[in-house]
Design an enzyme around this catalytic site. Structure first.
Site, mmCIF file in Angstrom:
data_model
loop_
_atom_site.group_PDB
_atom_site.id
_atom_site.type_symbol
_atom_site.label_atom_id
_atom_site.label_comp_id
_atom_site.label_asym_id
_atom_site.label_seq_id
_atom_site.Cartn_x
_atom_site.Cartn_y
_atom_site.Cartn_z
ATOM 1 N N ALA A 70 0.832 -1.202 0.000
ATOM 2 C CA ALA A 70 0.000 0.000 0.000
ATOM 3 C C ALA A 70 0.866 1.251 0.000
ATOM 4 O O ALA A 70 0.493 2.265 -0.602
ATOM 5 C CB ALA A 70 -0.931 0.001 1.213
ATOM 6 N N THR A 71 2.021 1.182 0.655
ATOM 7 C CA THR A 71 2.929 2.334 0.661
ATOM 8 C C THR A 71 3.362 2.687 -0.753
ATOM 9 O O THR A 71 3.395 3.860 -1.141
ATOM 10 C CB THR A 71 4.158 2.045 1.542
ATOM 11 O OG1 THR A 71 3.728 1.862 2.895
ATOM 12 C CG2 THR A 71 5.161 3.183 1.483
ATOM 13 N N ASN A 150 -5.501 4.006 11.170
ATOM 14 C CA ASN A 150 -4.840 2.778 11.586
ATOM 15 C C ASN A 150 -4.529 2.727 13.074
ATOM 16 O O ASN A 150 -4.401 1.649 13.653
ATOM 17 C CB ASN A 150 -3.541 2.590 10.796
ATOM 18 C CG ASN A 150 -2.562 3.733 11.002
ATOM 19 O OD1 ASN A 150 -2.898 4.890 10.757
ATOM 20 N ND2 ASN A 150 -1.351 3.427 11.445
ATOM 21 N N GLN A 178 -7.185 0.199 6.053
ATOM 22 C CA GLN A 178 -7.859 -0.360 7.227
ATOM 23 C C GLN A 178 -9.370 -0.499 7.040
ATOM 24 O O GLN A 178 -10.045 -1.029 7.915
ATOM 25 C CB GLN A 178 -7.580 0.521 8.449
ATOM 26 C CG GLN A 178 -6.120 0.643 8.826
ATOM 27 C CD GLN A 178 -5.544 -0.637 9.416
ATOM 28 O OE1 GLN A 178 -6.273 -1.530 9.830
ATOM 29 N NE2 GLN A 178 -4.226 -0.717 9.465
ATOM 30 N N SER A 195 -4.146 -2.825 0.841
ATOM 31 C CA SER A 195 -3.044 -3.744 1.152
ATOM 32 C C SER A 195 -3.556 -5.161 1.343
ATOM 33 O O SER A 195 -4.644 -5.359 1.911
ATOM 34 C CB SER A 195 -2.332 -3.277 2.431
ATOM 35 O OG SER A 195 -1.378 -4.213 2.849
ATOM 36 N N GLY A 196 -2.774 -6.148 0.910
ATOM 37 C CA GLY A 196 -3.175 -7.544 1.048
ATOM 38 C C GLY A 196 -3.140 -8.057 2.466
ATOM 39 O O GLY A 196 -4.057 -8.744 2.921
ATOM 40 N N HIS A 197 -2.082 -7.730 3.206
ATOM 41 C CA HIS A 197 -1.903 -8.375 4.505
ATOM 42 C C HIS A 197 -2.767 -7.791 5.606
ATOM 43 O O HIS A 197 -2.747 -8.270 6.741
ATOM 44 C CB HIS A 197 -0.419 -8.367 4.917
ATOM 45 C CG HIS A 197 0.117 -7.055 5.363
ATOM 46 N ND1 HIS A 197 0.360 -6.766 6.685
ATOM 47 C CD2 HIS A 197 0.484 -5.960 4.670
ATOM 48 C CE1 HIS A 197 0.861 -5.542 6.782
ATOM 49 N NE2 HIS A 197 0.947 -5.038 5.565
ATOM 50 N N THR A 233 8.187 -7.967 -12.979
ATOM 51 C CA THR A 233 7.332 -9.140 -13.142
ATOM 52 C C THR A 233 6.359 -9.267 -11.975
ATOM 53 O O THR A 233 6.769 -9.268 -10.815
ATOM 54 C CB THR A 233 8.193 -10.424 -13.231
ATOM 55 O OG1 THR A 233 9.095 -10.297 -14.334
ATOM 56 C CG2 THR A 233 7.319 -11.656 -13.423
ATOM 57 N N CYS A 315 4.406 0.632 11.841
ATOM 58 C CA CYS A 315 5.333 1.281 10.922
ATOM 59 C C CYS A 315 6.190 2.340 11.612
ATOM 60 O O CYS A 315 7.264 2.680 11.145
ATOM 61 C CB CYS A 315 4.568 1.918 9.773
ATOM 62 S SG CYS A 315 3.533 0.746 8.878
#
Length: 369
Positions: A70-71, A150, A178, A195-197, A233, A315
């Site tokens: 996301a960053t 967050n 979030q 973001s995925g995580h 890739t 972070c």
């Protein structure tokens, strides 16, 4: 002993369904999605299915660009101001409580010929709308506001913020990390990062939604693989993981929200002696940021090894600087040092919340006595 995990704002466990979906693309289906042969085309098709799954939770009039985080998505989005600056717009306005990915990047642009305005919030953590409107004008290029904070879980009025930005002729960037997959994203935003995580998907994958007609300049130059703006890739496994995580969020949204709200209600009762930081009403229930006067949270975290919780953003935890979010609410340094953040998620249960509260409260009482 395995710690009770209550830090779901920092990261979430990988959903079993996501792991199972990713595994074939890590093992046997290893083709490069940018190759023209059969294995490459199969990988490319999987990436596009994932793109559609992510897009299903976003406005329909835009495109999804996969990124490494996301960053990275936020940095790519903020780069849009370089095109707008040709129109003599050089102001970037972001909430003072934004995640460092937005706030620090906007402040960096302040060294590149742009004027960055940090928009104040009230003691509840909500943007001061009058101050926001007064800050915008013909020089404004972009306004940044996160959907769910967050650190304190406050939900900002992002649709209204987007409308104000558009009236000033500016773009609106929403950090939805979030909130994506949990609550509605703003339909009026021009750029949305996720973001995925944070949604039970894999780390090292994020995405940026870009409204049709908005031009972006590439951050990474090379082969131009991802729509010409992100060379390199793509990982089919990571894209598939993010796609399945988004699909699960869509399917389980009501169930997840009811479950997390139930955990939050129990936690509020168990931490009745603590003060909530930020709005009690306008917040995502899975985030509980609370404080207790006189407490040394660094010592508390050392004493309570059986619970994984935090004193703020993961972070910024290694930076040594106090939370800029809590400072923006008007909290004093001692109050910031006495604050903790608990994050509830899909895979937590009531028993864990009760055990964690007991351990934290016992350690707090012992320290204060």
């Amino acid at each position: 002993m395995t710690a009770i995990y209550l830090d779901n704002q920092a990261t979430t466990p990988l959903a079993p369904e996501v792991f199972d979906a990713m595994l074939p693309w890590l093992k046997d289906n290893f083709g490069n999605p940018h190759s023209p042969h059969v294995m490459g085309r199969q990988a490319a098709a999987a990436v596009e299915v994932a793109r559609e799954q992510v897009a299903a939770l976003l406005p329909s009039n835009g495109r999804v660009i996969f990124t490494g985080s996301a960053t990275e998505a936020i940095n790519l989005a903020l780069g849009a101001v370089r095109n707008i600056s040709a129109q003599e717009r050089n102001q970037i306005a972001v909430l003072d409580t934004e995640h460092a990915a937005v706030r620090d990047t906007a402040l960096w642009y302040d060294t590149q010929g742009f004027e960055t305005t940090l928009l104040p919030v009230d003691p509840q953590g909500l943007v001061a709308m009058e101050r926001l409107e007064a800050s915008l004008g013909p020089k404004t290029a972009l306004v940044g506001a996160m959907l769910v904070n967050n650190e304190i879980g406050v939900i900002q009025p992002v649709e209204q913020i987007a409308e104000m930005a558009h009236r000033a002729g500016a773009l609106m960037l929403c950090d939805a990390v979030q909130g994506y997959g949990r609550i509605d994203v703003p339909q009026q935003a021009d750029l949305i990062a996720l973001s995925g995580h944070k949604i039970y998907g894999p780390k090292a994958i994020g995405a940026l939604w870009v409204r049709d007609g908005i031009e972006l300049q590439p951050m990474v130059h090379g082969g131009g693989q991802e729509q010409g703006v992100r060379s390199g890739t793509l990982s089919p496994a990571l894209c598939v993981g993010l796609g399945v995580a988004a699909k699960l969020c869509a399917e389980r949204r009501d169930e997840d929200m009811a479950h997390i709200a139930n955990l939050a209600d129990r936690a509020h009762n168990l931490f009745g002696d603590w003060t909530v930081n930020g709005s009690v009403d306008q917040r995502y229930p899975g985030n509980l940021n609370i404080r207790r006067d006189g407490l040394d949270v660094a010592r508390l975290m050392s004493d309570v090894r059986g619970v994984a919780f935090s004193a703020g953003s993961a972070c910024a935890s290694g930076s040594g600087r106090p939370s800029h979010v809590l400072a923006a609410l008007g909290l004093k340094p001692a109050e910031i040092k006495s604050s903790i953040r608990l994050g509830f998620g899909r895979y937590n249960n009531i028993e864990e919340v009760e055990q964690a509260a007991d351990l934290i409260n016992q350690a707090a009482e012992k320290q204060l006595s």
